[in-house]
Design a protein around this motif. Structure first.
Motif, short mmCIF file in Angstrom:
data_model
loop_
_atom_site.label_atom_id
_atom_site.label_comp_id
_atom_site.label_asym_id
_atom_site.label_seq_id
_atom_site.Cartn_x
_atom_site.Cartn_y
_atom_site.Cartn_z
N VAL A 236 0.84 -1.20 0.00
CA VAL A 236 0.00 0.00 0.00
C VAL A 236 0.88 1.26 0.00
CG1 VAL A 236 -1.88 -1.16 1.22
CG2 VAL A 236 -0.19 0.10 2.51
N VAL A 237 0.33 2.32 -0.55
CA VAL A 237 1.01 3.62 -0.49
C VAL A 237 0.26 4.47 0.53
CG1 VAL A 237 1.72 5.67 -1.78
CG2 VAL A 237 1.71 3.45 -2.90
N LEU B 30 -5.89 -7.30 10.04
CA LEU B 30 -5.84 -5.99 9.41
C LEU B 30 -6.58 -5.90 8.08
CD1 LEU B 30 -2.12 -4.92 10.07
CD2 LEU B 30 -4.16 -4.25 11.35
N SER B 31 -7.19 -7.02 7.64
CA SER B 31 -7.71 -7.00 6.26
C SER B 31 -8.82 -5.98 6.05
CB SER B 31 -8.14 -8.40 5.81
OG SER B 31 -9.38 -8.71 6.35
N ALA B 32 -9.68 -5.78 7.06
CA ALA B 32 -10.76 -4.81 6.90
C ALA B 32 -10.24 -3.38 6.99
CB ALA B 32 -11.83 -5.04 7.97
N LEU B 33 -9.08 -3.20 7.61
CA LEU B 33 -8.54 -1.85 7.82
C LEU B 33 -7.61 -1.43 6.70
CD1 LEU B 33 -7.66 -2.27 11.60
CD2 LEU B 33 -9.65 -1.12 10.65
N CYS B 34 -7.06 -2.42 6.01
CA CYS B 34 -6.06 -2.14 4.99
C CYS B 34 -6.76 -1.95 3.65
CB CYS B 34 -5.07 -3.29 4.95
SG CYS B 34 -3.46 -2.74 4.44
N GLN B 35 -7.55 -0.88 3.53
CA GLN B 35 -8.40 -0.63 2.37
C GLN B 35 -8.13 0.78 1.85
OE1 GLN B 35 -10.42 -2.90 1.04
NE2 GLN B 35 -10.07 -4.42 2.63
N PRO B 36 -8.47 1.02 0.57
CA PRO B 36 -8.28 2.38 0.04
C PRO B 36 -9.07 3.43 0.84
CG PRO B 36 -8.81 0.85 -1.71
CD PRO B 36 -9.00 0.10 -0.43
N ILE C 288 -3.07 -0.81 12.74
CA ILE C 288 -3.77 0.37 12.20
C ILE C 288 -4.85 0.77 13.18
CG2 ILE C 288 -5.17 1.30 10.30
CD1 ILE C 288 -3.99 -0.96 8.52
N LYS C 289 -4.83 2.02 13.59
CA LYS C 289 -5.96 2.57 14.37
C LYS C 289 -6.72 3.49 13.41
CE LYS C 289 -4.94 1.07 18.68
NZ LYS C 289 -4.52 -0.28 18.17
N ALA C 290 -7.76 2.92 12.78
CA ALA C 290 -8.49 3.68 11.76
C ALA C 290 -9.34 4.77 12.42
CB ALA C 290 -9.36 2.75 10.95
N GLU C 291 -9.36 5.93 11.80
CA GLU C 291 -10.21 7.02 12.28
C GLU C 291 -11.38 7.26 11.33
OE1 GLU C 291 -7.41 10.20 12.87
OE2 GLU C 291 -6.45 9.10 14.51
N ARG C 292 -11.10 7.24 10.04
CA ARG C 292 -12.18 7.42 9.06
C ARG C 292 -12.01 6.39 7.95
NH1 ARG C 292 -12.00 13.87 8.19
NH2 ARG C 292 -10.56 14.00 9.89
N PHE C 293 -13.11 5.78 7.56
CA PHE C 293 -13.06 4.71 6.55
C PHE C 293 -13.39 5.21 5.14
CE2 PHE C 293 -13.46 2.29 10.42
CZ PHE C 293 -12.63 1.22 10.20
N HIS C 294 -14.18 6.28 5.05
CA HIS C 294 -14.62 6.78 3.74
C HIS C 294 -15.18 5.64 2.89
CE1 HIS C 294 -11.40 9.80 4.85
NE2 HIS C 294 -12.47 10.56 4.73
N GLU C 295 -15.89 4.71 3.54
CA GLU C 295 -16.30 3.51 2.79
C GLU C 295 -17.42 3.80 1.79
OE1 GLU C 295 -18.49 2.12 6.88
OE2 GLU C 295 -17.29 0.68 5.79
N ALA D 245 -13.57 9.58 -8.45
CA ALA D 245 -13.17 10.91 -7.97
C ALA D 245 -12.12 10.75 -6.87
CB ALA D 245 -14.39 11.68 -7.46
N GLY D 246 -12.37 9.86 -5.92
CA GLY D 246 -11.39 9.62 -4.84
C GLY D 246 -10.09 9.06 -5.40
N SER D 247 -10.20 8.12 -6.35
CA SER D 247 -9.01 7.51 -6.94
C SER D 247 -8.20 8.52 -7.75
CB SER D 247 -9.41 6.35 -7.87
OG SER D 247 -10.17 5.40 -7.16
N PHE D 248 -8.90 9.45 -8.40
CA PHE D 248 -8.23 10.50 -9.17
C PHE D 248 -7.35 11.36 -8.25
CE2 PHE D 248 -8.78 15.05 -10.57
CZ PHE D 248 -7.88 15.02 -11.62
#
Ligand SMILES: [Zn+2]
Length: 229
Positions: free
Chosen positions: A5-6, A29-35, A57-64, A75-78
């Protein structure tokens, strides 16, 4: 089994890290290691090999909800692709980070994507030092006043009607589009997104800016080629 991941860090800029075993079922970590996940990432650094491993990973926002349809996802990927292609804006890591998070949050709450893409492009161009002056002709230096200006890609500026004999409407910015950019650039993103152009002018301005930023980052942005923006 693994995922590379970047990460964009407000302190360190872009970091490539590996999350080992996250593709195994039930991996922690699989659910947390997402775009588009933002939060605190704990890395193990092997400085000799320049390698980073994600330990927690301590996730704060998922933007799911960006995954809700193709237009929000692209748009997010751009924006993400722009940051990777511009090396996180040189040393402007904090400003890039704040801008990206602001844009992802705005996509999440359902703000108008046309204006989000316009504001995103324009603010990235300002951070990268590539935003054209929208008040003066880059060729003769005269004020554009109530005239339109045509974007000149290699000059990084607008040409007035006198300087440019042939008009290319695909690159032409009308007086209201120029004033919109000038007026909104110093506003908070939230306030800027409330300022509107007519739908036709907004779509045209979005296309011009996406084309311009694609050129400014040496072209071939995959999200631009997709035709989904
Ligand atoms: Zn001129």
């Amino acid at each position: 089994m693994h995922r590379r991941v970047v990460l964009l860090s407000p302190e360190l800029g872009l970091i490539t890290a590996t999350a080992y075993g996250v593709r195994k079922s039930g991996a922690k970590l699989s659910a947390l290691c997402q775009p588009f996940v933002s939060g605190r990432f704990y890395l193990y650094a092997n400085h000799a090999k320049q390698q980073f491993k994600i330990e927690d990973i301590k996730a704060e926002r998922f933007h799911e909800s960006l995954n809700r349809d193709l237009s929000t996802l692209y748009a997010g990927s751009f924006f993400a692709e722009l940051i990777v292609r511009s090396y996180a804006g040189g040393n402007e890591h904090r400003a890039m980070y704040d801008l990206l998070l602001g844009l992802l949050d705005a996509i999440e709450v359902g703000d108008d994507l046309q204006f989000l893409l316009i504001q995103g492009c324009w603010r990235f161009l300002i951070l990268l030092g590539l935003a054209p002056d929208v008040e003066y002709c880059v060729s003769c230096g005269k004020p554009l006043e109530n005239g339109s200006g045509t974007l000149h890609f290699t000059d990084n500026g607008l040409w007035c009607q006198q300087c440019l004999a042939q008009h290319d409407t695909a690159r032409q910015l009308s007086v209201d589009q120029r004033r919109y950019l000038h007026h909104t650039q110093d506003l908070d993103l939230g306030k800027a997104l409330k300022v509107k152009l007519t739908p036709e002018r907004a779509v045209h301005l979005k296309r011009v800016l996406i084309h311009y930023i694609d050129h400014a980052t040496d072209g071939n942005l995959k999200t631009v080629r997709s035709g989904l923006l």
